[in-house]
Every structure is written in structure tokens, then in C-alpha cells.
Scaffold this active site. Structure first.
Site, PDB file in Angstrom:
ATOM      1  N   TRP A  59      30.729  41.078 -57.340  1.00  0.00           N
ATOM      2  CA  TRP A  59      30.663  42.441 -58.620  1.00  0.00           C
ATOM      3  C   TRP A  59      30.738  43.443 -58.666  1.00  0.00           C
ATOM      4  O   TRP A  59      31.325  44.150 -57.000  1.00  0.00           O
ATOM      5  CB  TRP A  59      29.079  42.721 -58.593  1.00  0.00           C
ATOM      6  N   LYS A 108      18.622  41.735 -67.130  1.00  0.00           N
ATOM      7  CA  LYS A 108      19.312  40.197 -67.745  1.00  0.00           C
ATOM      8  C   LYS A 108      17.323  39.434 -68.105  1.00  0.00           C
ATOM      9  O   LYS A 108      17.619  39.359 -69.533  1.00  0.00           O
ATOM     10  CB  LYS A 108      20.211  39.624 -66.747  1.00  0.00           C
ATOM     11  N   ASP A 111      22.169  38.214 -53.698  1.00  0.00           N
ATOM     12  CA  ASP A 111      21.770  39.153 -55.022  1.00  0.00           C
ATOM     13  C   ASP A 111      21.419  38.169 -56.112  1.00  0.00           C
ATOM     14  O   ASP A 111      22.641  37.076 -56.987  1.00  0.00           O
ATOM     15  CB  ASP A 111      23.554  39.671 -55.148  1.00  0.00           C
TER      16      ASP A 111
END
Length: 458
Positions: free
Chosen positions: A186, A303, A267
């Protein structure tokens, strides 16, 4: 007769003023960019003129480059073409490509308004009910590490803030340690550790030849890292590739990390959103915890609950004993205090209410399954369209092997530019597309663009 305020004179004073003006103006009639021009009047015989130029204290501050992900949305908004698609930012969209607020979130907010709860400051560590709920969701409510009090949990500013807080902790208490980051990862991971002044290096992850996982390279690089390194791992739905290790590969990764006395740092941004199962998407984290390892885990609810703007997440540290967990938590709070003092309450209450209420929790799981299911359907339709339209014999099945909201198409920067310039499809320049921003109706158009860019742009 009154003299003009800027009369020309041959006097020495006038000549000096004119010379000063020319120097300060760089020989031009206008002031230089970045300078403030002020005019005061002084008497030099018949001349009344003086220039004072203050150079900005920010003169040395350069213009920052645009964010590679958020900048995509800005370019998309400026495009007037009806066929345009924004596949850059990882935000869920409906089949009509509209933002979606979960029904269970609306219900939780309604209950919050009915209760009339206040807006007082939270403690530094956040809302206690949220911290309990989020740790149980991640590790499992019956996990011994929770029952034994061995987890330090702090509510933080979504995934980014949780990672940043952990990075500050690493910099302070493990100053010689290095963080290993997957290649690619990311885009904000490197920024976070750079800003915290934590050194990092990359381990191999993506294999462009197979558009899959370079598992042997990953293991070799983790094995070669100095003992006691921090290894940043994506709990599920790897961003940007969508490529995850198999359960057997996760076992091997855990073996090497344990042998090298590394610290696993997960993560977890997509729990429940990747597969549709909260437990399945947390299995990688739970594997490491079950082995007795100390573990860092950053969480986000952007999300899976669609709480993008609420900035709600947590940092969890699994420790060897309750006493160690208490000390770690105390220092995380000490770091958080000068950063942001205490976290916001609205999103925390939403999560606590949804997870803590059996009815709403069931509704949330159903909505997550529907969202994950829509993305899976889009992924299948894109693969079917590519396979039907591309007569070159290329194998596009890697799209089906990927998971979550992203697909790594294998397109390079030039090909990705063609997707935008010719087809009005906005995406990151590494070839990543967000399937959450795609509809079934647009799959064939996207397939045409990918085939054209892959075969006709070198």
C-alpha cells in the site's frame, strides 16, 4: 506645481533608489514571485519613493507532489467523458457506482441519537466498549490472550493512524530495528515509516511472470533479514495485488519469523470484507497468536463497515504477560497524547453498538457478505469478458486467484496511462484497479480497455 509621486530625477538620492528598485525587482517592472512589495514614502529632494521587499519565510518550501491515489480522484472529477470510470481509490460502490452507507450503520446512528449521548472527550485509549469489541472481533472472543489480559488495545485514527502510532513506538523502543515491507505494498506504508524515521527494506512478494506470489523470494528475504526485525504483513486481501498466501504458506511464514525472532506486524484493513467471513479473514493473525508470538496488529473499519470518514481503527499489541501489556499500553497512550490527544467518539460508538448487539451484528455480517459477493461477481464477469474477447490465448485466470477489492492487472505505467488517456479509466500507475468501483455493466468496456492496453502499448 505639485510633483508626481514617482517623478524622475537625476539627484544621487533618486539614482540610489532606482538602483535599489532594479536590484530588488530583478530588473523587471513587477515584483518577483514569493516577495511582498510594500511602498513607503520618503523625501529625497523632489523624489518621494522607497521600496521594501520582505522575502517569505516559506521561500524554501517546495511544492509537494500530488498523492498517487487521491490524485486519481481529482483527475477523474475533471474528466467530462460519460464513459469514465474511477478504479483508483479503494472505496465500495453499489452496482450503480454510488457510495454506500450500510443499513446497520444507519440503524446504529439512529439508536445513538435516541439515547442522546454526550460529546465529552474520550480517554486517551479511546472508548472502552469499542476496544473490547474490536479485540474480540480480531482475535476471537474466547482467545486466551484476551482472557489473560495480554493484549494492549488503543482506539486510533483508522488504519493509517494505528500504523503511525505503532511506528512511533518502534522508533522509540526499538531504534535499531528495521521494518520489512512487501514489494509492492500500500502506497502509504513507506510514508508512515519514513515520517516516523523508522528504517525499512522490502521483501519480495509479487512475481510479474506469474502475476502471483513470489513465495520463495519472500521466505528468502525474511530469512536473510537481521534477527528481531519487524515484518509488515497484510492480514488478508493484500493491497495492491489481491494475492494472499495459502494457509500452508502462512504456516511456513510463521516458522521463519519465529526462527528469526522477528516481530510480526499485521495490517488488517479488510476483515470480513475480503471473503465475507470475519473469522476466515482473521485466520492469519490468529495463527501467529496461537503460536505464542508477540504481535502488532493495526485495524481499520473504513471498508468493512464503510466508515471511511469516521477514521475509526485500533492498534493491538499481543504481549507475553499482562504486566508487559500494561506497560506497552501506557507508552502507546504517552505517544498518542501529543499526537492527537484522544480519538473521535462517533465511529467508535457505531462499531461498539453493531458488534455488541447480536441482531445488528448478524445484519452487519449479512451486508458484508453481500458486498464481498458483489465484488466476487464483478471479478468473475471481468475474467469472463477478458477470456471471451482476447483471442491471443493469454491466461487471465490470475484475476480469479486474487481476493478482495483490488486486482493487480499486470499493466505497466505506460499501459496504465493508455487506460486513462484513451479509455477514461482512472487507476494507479502500478496497474492496480479497484473492483469495488466497477459494475457488472462496465466489465466488457473495462475488458476492451485492458486488452487494448496490454497488447497494443509496449
Amino acid at each position: 506645481m505639485a510633483s508626481a509621486p514617482f517623478a524622475v530625477s537625476s539627484s544621487p538620492a533618486a539614482s540610489a533608489v532606482a538602483a535599489r528598485s532594479k536590484v530588488l525587482r530583478g530588473g523587471r517592472s513587477e515584483a518577483r514571485t514569493g516577495c511582498r512589495l510594500g511602498i513607503t514614502r520618503k523625501n529625497f529632494g523632489r523624489v518621494m519613493m522607497a521600496l521594501a521587499v520582505d522575502v517569505s519565510r516559506f521561500e524554501g518550501v517546495p511544492m509537494a507532489p500530488p498523492d498517487p491515489i487521491l490524485g486519481v480522484s481529482e483527475a477523474f472529477k475533471a474528466d467530462q467523458n460519460d464513459l469514465k470510470l474511477n478504479l483508483g481509490v479503494g472505496a465500495y460502490r453499489t452496482e450503480e457506482l454510488q457510495p454506500y452507507v450500510l443499513n446497520v450503520v444507519k440503524k446504529a446512528e439512529t439508536l445513538m441519537l435516541e439515547k442522546g449521548e454526550n460529546k465529552e472527550y474520550l480517554p486517551i485509549e479511546g472508548l472502552a466498549a469499542f476496544n473490547k469489541a474490536t479485540a474480540e472481533l480480531l482475535f476471537g472472543a474466547d482467545n486466551p490472550v484476551l482472557k489473560q489480559g495480554r493484549v494492549a488495545t488503543l482506539q486510533s485514527l483508522s488504519g493509517t493512524g494505528s500504523l503511525r502510532l505503532a511506528a512511533a513506538f518502534i522508533q522509540r523502543y526499538f531504534p535499531e530495528a528495521k521494518v520489512l515491507i512487501s514489494s509492492p505494498t500500500w502506497g502509504n506504508h513507506k510514508n508512515i515509516f519514513n515520517d516516523a524515521k523508522v528504517p525499512w527494506s522490502e521483501y519480495r512478494y509479487y512475481d510479474p511472470k506469474t502475476v502471483g506470489l513470489d513465495f520463495q523470494g519472500m521466505i528468502a528475504d525474511i530469512q536473510a533479514a537481521p534477527d528481531g526485525s519487524f515484518v509488515l504483513l497484510h492480514g488478508c486481501a493484500h493491497n495492491p495485488t489481491g494475492i494472499d498466501p495459502t494457509p500452508e504458506q502462512w504456516e511456513k511464514i510463521a516458522d521463519v519469523i519465529q526462527e528469526k525472532k522477528h516481530m510480526p506486524f499485521f495490517d488488517v484493513a479488510y476483515q470480513g470484507f475480503a471473503s465475507g467471513s470475519l473469522d476466515e479473514d482473521a485466520s492469519s493473525v490468529r495463527l501467529f497468536v496461537q503460536r505464542g508470538l508477540e504481535v502488532f496488529v493495526a485495524q481499520s473499519y473504513s471498508k468493512n463497515l464503510g466508515l471511511y470518514a469516521e477514521r475509526i481503527g485500533a492498534i493491538n499489541v499481543v504481549c507475553s504477560t499482562p504486566e508487559v501489556a500494561n506497560r506497552v499500553k501506557s507508552q502507546l497512550k504517552r505517544l498518542a497524547r501529543p499526537m492527537y490527544s484522544n480519538p473521535p467518539i462517533h465511529g467508535a460508538r457505531i462499531v461498539a453498538n453493531v458488534v455488541g448487539d447480536p441482531t445488528m451484528f448478524g445484519e452487519w455480517k449479512q451486508e458484508m457478505e453481500e458486498m464481498a459477493g458483489r465484488i466476487k461477481n464483478v471479478r468473475q464477469k471481468l475474467y469472463d469478458s477478458l477470456s471471451a474477447k482476447d483471442d491471443s490465448g493469454k491466461d487471465w485466470s490470475f484475476i480469479l486467484r486474487q481476493i478482495g477489492m483490488f486486482s493487480y492487472t499486470g499493466l505497466n505505467k505506460t499501459q496504465s496511462d493508455n487506460m486513462t488517456d484513451k479509455w477514461h479509466i482512472y487507476m494507479t500507475k502500478d496497474g492496480r484497479i479497484s473492483l469495488a468501483g466497477l459494475s457488472l455493466a462496465k466489465c466488457e468496456y473495462l475488458a476492451d480497455a485492458i486488452i487494448d492496453s496490454f497488447h497494443n502499448v509496449s
